[in-house]
Design a protein around this motif. Structure first.
Motif, PDB file in Angstrom:
ATOM      1  N   ALA A   1       0.730  -1.188  -0.200  1.00 30.38           N
ATOM      2  CA  ALA A   1      -0.120  -0.196   0.173  1.00 30.38           C
ATOM      3  C   ALA A   1       1.005   1.339   0.051  1.00 30.38           C
ATOM      4  CB  ALA A   1      -0.810   0.084   1.164  1.00 30.38           C
ATOM      5  N   VAL A   2       0.475   2.137  -0.875  1.00 33.92           N
ATOM      6  CA  VAL A   2       1.175   3.415  -0.837  1.00 33.92           C
ATOM      7  C   VAL A   2       0.412   4.593  -0.491  1.00 33.92           C
ATOM      8  CG1 VAL A   2       2.419   4.908  -2.631  1.00 33.92           C
ATOM      9  CG2 VAL A   2       2.501   2.621  -2.983  1.00 33.92           C
ATOM     10  N   VAL A   3       0.749   5.329   0.420  1.00 34.50           N
ATOM     11  CA  VAL A   3      -0.001   6.654   0.949  1.00 34.50           C
ATOM     12  C   VAL A   3       0.384   7.679  -0.030  1.00 34.50           C
ATOM     13  CG1 VAL A   3      -0.358   8.279   2.802  1.00 34.50           C
ATOM     14  CG2 VAL A   3      -0.184   5.688   3.242  1.00 34.50           C
ATOM     15  N   MET A   4      -0.659   8.438  -0.596  1.00 36.26           N
ATOM     16  CA  MET A   4      -0.403   9.759  -1.438  1.00 36.26           C
ATOM     17  C   MET A   4      -0.976  10.872  -0.433  1.00 36.26           C
ATOM     18  SD  MET A   4      -1.928   8.333  -4.848  1.00 36.26           S
ATOM     19  CE  MET A   4      -1.298   9.881  -5.798  1.00 36.26           C
ATOM     20  N   ALA A   5      -0.086  11.787  -0.104  1.00 40.09           N
ATOM     21  CA  ALA A   5      -0.219  12.738   0.920  1.00 40.09           C
ATOM     22  C   ALA A   5      -0.248  13.979   0.402  1.00 40.09           C
ATOM     23  CB  ALA A   5       0.960  12.726   1.873  1.00 40.09           C
TER      24      ALA A   5
ATOM     25  N   PRO B   1       3.855  16.261   6.724  1.00 43.46           N
ATOM     26  CA  PRO B   1       3.087  16.179   7.931  1.00 43.46           C
ATOM     27  C   PRO B   1       2.946  17.383   8.508  1.00 43.46           C
ATOM     28  CG  PRO B   1       5.322  15.342   8.418  1.00 43.46           C
ATOM     29  CD  PRO B   1       5.196  15.715   7.015  1.00 43.46           C
ATOM     30  N   ALA B   2       3.983  18.351   8.378  1.00 42.21           N
ATOM     31  CA  ALA B   2       3.690  19.591   9.301  1.00 42.21           C
ATOM     32  C   ALA B   2       2.411  20.444   9.247  1.00 42.21           C
ATOM     33  CB  ALA B   2       4.846  20.577   9.078  1.00 42.21           C
ATOM     34  N   SER B   3       2.008  20.783   7.850  1.00 40.98           N
ATOM     35  CA  SER B   3       0.780  21.597   7.935  1.00 40.98           C
ATOM     36  C   SER B   3       0.193  21.227   6.629  1.00 40.98           C
ATOM     37  CB  SER B   3       1.279  23.232   7.861  1.00 40.98           C
ATOM     38  OG  SER B   3       2.158  23.387   6.994  1.00 40.98           O
ATOM     39  N   PRO B   4      -0.876  20.289   6.620  1.00 40.30           N
ATOM     40  CA  PRO B   4      -1.227  19.678   5.334  1.00 40.30           C
ATOM     41  C   PRO B   4      -2.278  20.855   4.805  1.00 40.30           C
ATOM     42  CG  PRO B   4      -1.885  18.217   7.327  1.00 40.30           C
ATOM     43  CD  PRO B   4      -0.850  19.248   7.730  1.00 40.30           C
ATOM     44  N   ARG B   5      -2.107  20.959   3.529  1.00 45.14           N
ATOM     45  CA  ARG B   5      -3.113  21.732   2.742  1.00 45.14           C
ATOM     46  C   ARG B   5      -4.528  20.970   2.407  1.00 45.14           C
ATOM     47  NH1 ARG B   5      -0.421  24.447  -2.175  1.00 45.14           N
ATOM     48  NH2 ARG B   5      -1.122  22.875  -3.316  1.00 45.14           N
TER      49      ARG B   5
ATOM     50  N   GLY C   1      -4.072  15.359   5.696  1.00 47.47           N
ATOM     51  CA  GLY C   1      -2.733  14.978   5.349  1.00 47.47           C
ATOM     52  C   GLY C   1      -2.559  13.786   4.593  1.00 47.47           C
ATOM     53  N   ARG C   2      -3.132  12.602   4.906  1.00 47.35           N
ATOM     54  CA  ARG C   2      -2.987  11.181   4.235  1.00 47.35           C
ATOM     55  C   ARG C   2      -4.491  11.181   3.404  1.00 47.35           C
ATOM     56  NH1 ARG C   2      -0.816   6.611   7.951  1.00 47.35           N
ATOM     57  NH2 ARG C   2      -2.589   7.256   9.644  1.00 47.35           N
ATOM     58  N   VAL C   3      -4.317  11.388   2.240  1.00 44.05           N
ATOM     59  CA  VAL C   3      -5.188  11.421   1.329  1.00 44.05           C
ATOM     60  C   VAL C   3      -5.905  10.166   0.797  1.00 44.05           C
ATOM     61  CG1 VAL C   3      -6.201  12.781  -0.639  1.00 44.05           C
ATOM     62  CG2 VAL C   3      -4.558  13.861   0.952  1.00 44.05           C
ATOM     63  N   LEU C   4      -5.148   9.696   0.262  1.00 48.77           N
ATOM     64  CA  LEU C   4      -5.327   8.178  -0.545  1.00 48.77           C
ATOM     65  C   LEU C   4      -4.459   7.129  -0.025  1.00 48.77           C
ATOM     66  CD1 LEU C   4      -6.373   9.208  -4.012  1.00 48.77           C
ATOM     67  CD2 LEU C   4      -8.118   9.094  -2.312  1.00 48.77           C
ATOM     68  N   THR C   5      -4.995   6.058  -0.056  1.00 50.16           N
ATOM     69  CA  THR C   5      -4.004   4.717  -0.014  1.00 50.16           C
ATOM     70  C   THR C   5      -4.401   3.783  -1.132  1.00 50.16           C
ATOM     71  OG1 THR C   5      -3.856   4.950   2.480  1.00 50.16           O
ATOM     72  CG2 THR C   5      -2.962   3.052   1.653  1.00 50.16           C
ATOM     73  N   ILE C   6      -3.186   3.651  -1.834  1.00 48.47           N
ATOM     74  CA  ILE C   6      -3.658   2.692  -3.104  1.00 48.47           C
ATOM     75  C   ILE C   6      -2.841   1.351  -2.493  1.00 48.47           C
ATOM     76  CG2 ILE C   6      -3.296   2.666  -5.477  1.00 48.47           C
ATOM     77  CD1 ILE C   6      -4.437   5.101  -4.518  1.00 48.47           C
ATOM     78  N   ALA C   7      -3.561   0.376  -2.528  1.00 46.10           N
ATOM     79  CA  ALA C   7      -3.370  -0.870  -2.119  1.00 46.10           C
ATOM     80  C   ALA C   7      -3.486  -1.935  -3.412  1.00 46.10           C
ATOM     81  CB  ALA C   7      -4.317  -1.408  -1.031  1.00 46.10           C
ATOM     82  N   ALA C   8      -2.460  -2.714  -3.679  1.00 46.05           N
ATOM     83  CA  ALA C   8      -2.337  -4.039  -4.316  1.00 46.05           C
ATOM     84  C   ALA C   8      -1.953  -5.193  -3.806  1.00 46.05           C
ATOM     85  CB  ALA C   8      -1.781  -3.592  -5.698  1.00 46.05           C
ATOM     86  N   SER C   9      -2.801  -6.241  -4.550  1.00 47.91           N
ATOM     87  CA  SER C   9      -2.269  -7.622  -3.990  1.00 47.91           C
ATOM     88  C   SER C   9      -1.916  -8.345  -5.205  1.00 47.91           C
ATOM     89  CB  SER C   9      -3.152  -8.226  -3.182  1.00 47.91           C
ATOM     90  OG  SER C   9      -4.270  -8.204  -3.969  1.00 47.91           O
ATOM     91  N   ALA C  10      -0.976  -9.514  -5.210  1.00 49.83           N
ATOM     92  CA  ALA C  10      -0.476 -10.153  -6.242  1.00 49.83           C
ATOM     93  C   ALA C  10       0.263 -11.378  -5.636  1.00 49.83           C
ATOM     94  CB  ALA C  10       0.492  -9.297  -7.211  1.00 49.83           C
ATOM     95  N   SER C  11       0.830 -12.110  -6.625  1.00 48.41           N
ATOM     96  CA  SER C  11       1.519 -13.523  -5.940  1.00 48.41           C
ATOM     97  C   SER C  11       2.987 -13.365  -5.860  1.00 48.41           C
ATOM     98  CB  SER C  11       1.279 -14.693  -6.933  1.00 48.41           C
ATOM     99  OG  SER C  11       1.762 -14.011  -8.339  1.00 48.41           O
TER     100      SER C  11
END
Ligand code: AMP
Ligand code: GLY
Length: 430
Positions: free
Chosen positions: A331-335, A340-344, A380-390
């Motif tokens: 999973a990758v977080v898109m911020a 983290p100091a002052s999210p817009r 701050g933490r806007v989207l988390t993109i998660a992928a699964s695979a073998s």
């Protein structure tokens, strides 16, 4: 049979991932308060997670037969006690059990009393004594606010001056309010960190596969600490031998200790581990799922995660759970700009309408739906993109492929999630 109606409490990517797994198991889901992503899929209600009386009332109004609590704050305020007393099954511990996360002094004393491995420490109620101890002990040293501080109450100080400044900020200037009334000061531990989640029911404890989080904001673990910028699992540094050690030396003594103290613990015990050459110690306890860890665990466990939560909440025996043994998730977080100091906030997100491959999920964190239907950043933490695979490498490729199709002004993410696992053989699952 009537479908279960499940209220998920919280508003992050963790709650989106939990709601996704619960809906996937065939339940009706409502999320309070939810976010732009959950609102697009399930009903939401504008009640903040810490308003526990309102959450209780709302649970009764909608006839929820299970409430899954995402964040720690409502648990430390007694949401589980309140719901159980009104006959509603709840996933998460009562207030007493939540103290394991709510008070670091309580947690450290509990660990010491039960001889569970953790960094040597002292508890302080006075700044003068804390400073004297730091001068004696020297640096590096770790200063922690006792109470909840939104994940910011820990300073790993490399000099005595830095540690003293942390005492001043927490205890004298009270930057975290009453959370800094008491401090824990402890030795620095070295090694690698892993997130170890154990779902606990009445008389049972089921460990989930270990996950590794990436807490620093920039690639190569540089920059300030965050709530977590990405994760993957299974984390190979938790070998079967390490897992057994964690269960024998940490998890079982903790659950037995709680029982001996008269505390029933239902919910998830998330142990933040430091592993040094195969020897685990406790950095922290959490009484809720990790974020972004849940965005890895939900795709790996799917329906089984719901089965575990329901059995825990209802006091039923442990269900048989299955996880495809050859699956990896990343999973990758898109911020947002300034995190983290002052999210817009308020930047419009583009690229969310692209078709997704079946093995990729977009879990929303801090997003909001605007009047025109577009989705914008709301924290701050806007989207988390998660992928699964073998393989881990394939999961990584899929996740980053989707990351590259999404954009907004000031967006940033780490480009190296799982870099150690992908480059160092000892990080790979055995
Ligand atoms: P905590 O909230 O206690 O987990 O602390 C947040 C982060 O601070 C952890 O994930 C570690 O990276 C770091 N940390 C906390 N305690 C220690 C310690 N005793 N030694 C080294 N790092 C620590
Ligand atoms: N990702 C760490 C946490 O949820 O506490």
């Amino acid at each position: 049979m009537k479908r279960d109606k499940v209220l998920v409490v919280g508003s992050g990517a963790r709650e989106h991932a939990l709601a996704w797994a619960i809906a996937g198991a065939g339940c009706d889901v409502v999320v309070a308060p939810g976010n732009g992503g959950t609102h697009a899929a399930w009903p939401g209600v504008d009640i903040t997670a810490s308003a526990i009386d309102k959450i209780g009332q709302f649970s009764r109004e909608i006839g929820a037969n299970l409430v899954v609590v995402g964040p720690e704050l409502p648990l430390t305020l007694g949401l589980a006690d309140l719901l159980e007393e009104s006959g509603i099954a709840v996933f998460g511990p009562r207030q007493q059990g939540a103290q394991l996360e709510g008070s670091k002094a309580f947690m450290k004393r509990f660990l010491a009393r039960h001889r569970i491995p953790t960094a040597p420490f002292q508890v302080f109620e006075s700044a003068a004594n804390a400073i004297e101890f730091i001068r004696q002990r020297g640096a590096p040293i770790v200063v922690k606010a006792d109470g909840l501080a939104g994940g910011k109450g820990v300073v790993v100080a490399s000099t005595v001056d830095e540690a003293i400044e942390a005492v001043d900020a927490m205890m004298v200037r009270r930057v975290f309010g009453d959370a800094g009334r008491t401090l824990v000061i402890e030795d620095l531990l070295v090694g690698h960190e892993a997130s170890f989640h154990v779902v606990c029911g009445d008389g049972w404890a089921v460990p989930l596969t270990a996950v590794q989080d990436h807490k620093r904001v920039f690639d190569s673990d540089l920059g300030p600490n965050t709530g977590g910028m990405g994760a993957y699992g299974p984390a190979g540094l938790v070998t079967p031998a390490v897992r057994d050690r964690v269960m024998d030396r940490i998890v079982m003594p903790t659950l037995e200790g709680l029982r001996a103290d008269g505390v029933k613990f239902r919910g998830v015990l998330f142990v933040g581990l430091m592993i040094d050459r195969g020897e685990p110690s406790v950095l922290e306890f959490n009484v809720r799922f990790g974020d972004p860890e849940t965005c890895v665990l939900a795709p790996l466990y799917g329906d089984s995660l719901f089965d575990l939560m329901r059995a825990s909440a209802r006091g039923e025996p442990a269900p048989k759970i299955t996880r495809a043994p050859d699956q990896h998730a990343l999973a990758v977080v898109m911020a947002s700009h300034g995190y983290p100091a002052s999210p817009r906030v308020g930047d419009v997100i583009h690229g969310l309408d692209e078709a997704l491959p079946r093995n990729v999920q977009i879990f929303h964190g801090s997003t909001a739906t605007r009047a025109d239907g577009s989705i914008a950043t709301a924290g701050g933490r806007v989207l988390t993109i998660a992928a699964s695979a073998s393989t881990l490498a394939a999961a990584r490729l899929s996740a980053y492929h989707t990351v590259s199709a999404i954009r907004w002004d000031g967006e940033h993410h780490r480009s190296d999630i799982a870099y150690q696992a992908l480059s160092t053989p000892s990080f790979l699952p055995v």
